[in-house]
Design an enzyme around this catalytic site. Structure first.
Site, PDB file in Angstrom:
ATOM      1  N   GLY A  15       0.790  -1.229   0.000  1.00 34.14           N
ATOM      2  CA  GLY A  15       0.000   0.000   0.000  1.00 34.14           C
ATOM      3  C   GLY A  15       0.818   1.271   0.000  1.00 34.14           C
ATOM      4  O   GLY A  15       0.541   2.179   0.787  1.00 34.14           O
ATOM      5  N   SER A  16       1.787   1.403  -0.914  1.00 31.92           N
ATOM      6  CA  SER A  16       2.578   2.633  -0.929  1.00 31.92           C
ATOM      7  C   SER A  16       1.727   3.833  -1.355  1.00 31.92           C
ATOM      8  O   SER A  16       1.884   4.938  -0.835  1.00 31.92           O
ATOM      9  CB  SER A  16       3.800   2.485  -1.843  1.00 31.92           C
ATOM     10  OG  SER A  16       3.423   2.449  -3.201  1.00 31.92           O
ATOM     11  N   MET A  25      -5.688  -6.295  -5.907  1.00 32.63           N
ATOM     12  CA  MET A  25      -5.495  -7.227  -7.013  1.00 32.63           C
ATOM     13  C   MET A  25      -6.717  -8.119  -7.239  1.00 32.63           C
ATOM     14  O   MET A  25      -6.646  -9.347  -7.177  1.00 32.63           O
ATOM     15  CB  MET A  25      -4.240  -8.067  -6.776  1.00 32.63           C
ATOM     16  CG  MET A  25      -2.986  -7.249  -6.549  1.00 32.63           C
ATOM     17  SD  MET A  25      -2.638  -6.100  -7.913  1.00 32.63           S
ATOM     18  CE  MET A  25      -2.170  -7.264  -9.195  1.00 32.63           C
ATOM     19  N   ILE A  83     -10.414  -8.222  -9.806  1.00 33.54           N
ATOM     20  CA  ILE A  83     -11.256  -7.657 -10.848  1.00 33.54           C
ATOM     21  C   ILE A  83     -12.694  -7.738 -10.363  1.00 33.54           C
ATOM     22  O   ILE A  83     -13.181  -8.812 -10.000  1.00 33.54           O
ATOM     23  CB  ILE A  83     -11.082  -8.420 -12.173  1.00 33.54           C
ATOM     24  CG1 ILE A  83      -9.650  -8.253 -12.688  1.00 33.54           C
ATOM     25  CG2 ILE A  83     -12.083  -7.899 -13.212  1.00 33.54           C
ATOM     26  CD1 ILE A  83      -9.352  -9.054 -13.942  1.00 33.54           C
ATOM     27  N   ASN A 103      -9.044   4.456  -9.276  1.00 37.25           N
ATOM     28  CA  ASN A 103      -7.910   3.537  -9.274  1.00 37.25           C
ATOM     29  C   ASN A 103      -6.702   4.234  -9.869  1.00 37.25           C
ATOM     30  O   ASN A 103      -6.834   5.136 -10.697  1.00 37.25           O
ATOM     31  CB  ASN A 103      -8.251   2.302 -10.111  1.00 37.25           C
ATOM     32  CG  ASN A 103      -7.096   1.313 -10.174  1.00 37.25           C
ATOM     33  OD1 ASN A 103      -6.574   0.891  -9.151  1.00 37.25           O
ATOM     34  ND2 ASN A 103      -6.692   0.931 -11.377  1.00 37.25           N
ATOM     35  N   HIS A 128      -3.287   3.445 -12.084  1.00 39.64           N
ATOM     36  CA  HIS A 128      -2.720   2.443 -12.985  1.00 39.64           C
ATOM     37  C   HIS A 128      -1.343   2.909 -13.437  1.00 39.64           C
ATOM     38  O   HIS A 128      -1.189   4.066 -13.849  1.00 39.64           O
ATOM     39  CB  HIS A 128      -3.632   2.251 -14.193  1.00 39.64           C
ATOM     40  CG  HIS A 128      -3.141   1.215 -15.149  1.00 39.64           C
ATOM     41  ND1 HIS A 128      -3.221  -0.138 -14.881  1.00 39.64           N
ATOM     42  CD2 HIS A 128      -2.555   1.323 -16.367  1.00 39.64           C
ATOM     43  CE1 HIS A 128      -2.712  -0.822 -15.886  1.00 39.64           C
ATOM     44  NE2 HIS A 128      -2.308   0.046 -16.802  1.00 39.64           N
ATOM     45  N   ASP A 155     -15.231  -2.188 -17.655  1.00 35.96           N
ATOM     46  CA  ASP A 155     -14.126  -2.470 -18.569  1.00 35.96           C
ATOM     47  C   ASP A 155     -12.804  -2.220 -17.862  1.00 35.96           C
ATOM     48  O   ASP A 155     -12.572  -1.136 -17.317  1.00 35.96           O
ATOM     49  CB  ASP A 155     -14.222  -1.602 -19.822  1.00 35.96           C
ATOM     50  CG  ASP A 155     -15.477  -1.909 -20.638  1.00 35.96           C
ATOM     51  OD1 ASP A 155     -15.860  -3.092 -20.707  1.00 35.96           O
ATOM     52  OD2 ASP A 155     -16.067  -0.959 -21.188  1.00 35.96           O
TER      53      ASP A 155
END
Length: 221
Positions: A16-17, A94, A96, A111, A113, A147
């Site tokens: 959790g950085s 991690m 979906i 989120n 990415h 998606d």
């Protein structure tokens, strides 16, 4: 804490950085959100201990305890509702999501990415960037939709890709920018300065900050 601040849950699966960057930013009195819950699908996630040291409530709900993805997601939804959460931040979570979670939290989940979306979706983004031979790489904060890695973009940051880069050096450079833009994006969303129109994020106010940051230091690790 001010009653005007949005109540935030951060979902993690590891150290959790980015969670730590959000916690640090939320300490500022003027920040429009407070981190009230850190939730993980792994009880041994190191980030849970970090959150506890910061006096933030933690919760572990193992996906292995559920017979389906939908059942696990329903448990997440109920836990977040019980904690009166306003917005969810994913920070290395991690999993979906199934439509069960998306329908309940769409427009309220963001989120980060490690790539400049829409390029390099999924995992191993730094390896993908090096393999593709791009000269610019970076990171993106976006709203979560059904998606994968395709939701409306809130903020992005770019870094140069150097000729001698490895996955590790490139990852370090990108991570430093992640820690800068995730709090910025959360602030924009929590304060109501942005909204979703169709598949894009638009500003409600002028002068609310840049949506693209460029790293001025190519050797930033």
């Amino acid at each position: 804490m001010s009653g005007d601040k949005k109540r935030i849950a951060v979902l993690i699966s590891g150290r959790g950085s980015n969670m730590k960057a959000l916690i640090e930013a939320a300490r500022a009195p003027e920040f429009p959100a407070e981190i009230v819950l850190v939730l993980s699908n792994k009880s041994d996630a190191p980030g849970l201990e970090s959150a506890a040291r910061a006096s933030i409530e933690t919760l572990a709900i193992s996906h292995k305890d559920f017979f389906s993805r939908e059942a696990f997601d329903q448990a997440l939804v109920e836990a977040l509702e019980a904690a009166r959460i306003d917005l969810v931040c994913l920070a290395g979570f991690m999993r979906i999501f199934s439509p069960v979670f998306i329908k309940a939290w769409q427009g309220r989940t963001i989120n980060i990415h490690p790539a400049l979306l829409p390029s390099f979706k999924g995992l191993n983004t730094h390896a993908q960037a090096l393999e593709a031979g791009v000269t610019i790489h970076g990171c993106t904060v976006h709203f979560v939709t059904e998606d994968l890695d395709a939701g409306p973009i809130i903020v992005q940051a770019a870094v140069p890709v150097l000729g001698n880069d490895t996955e590790a050096t490139l990852s370090g450079r990108v991570l430093a920018m992640e820690h800068r833009i995730y709090p910025q994006a959360l602030s924009l969303v929590a304060s109501g300065q942005v909204r979703i129109e169709g598949c894009r994020v638009v500003r409600n106010k002028k002068g609310s900050g840049d949506q693209m940051l460029i790293s001025p230091e190519p050797d930033l690790q």
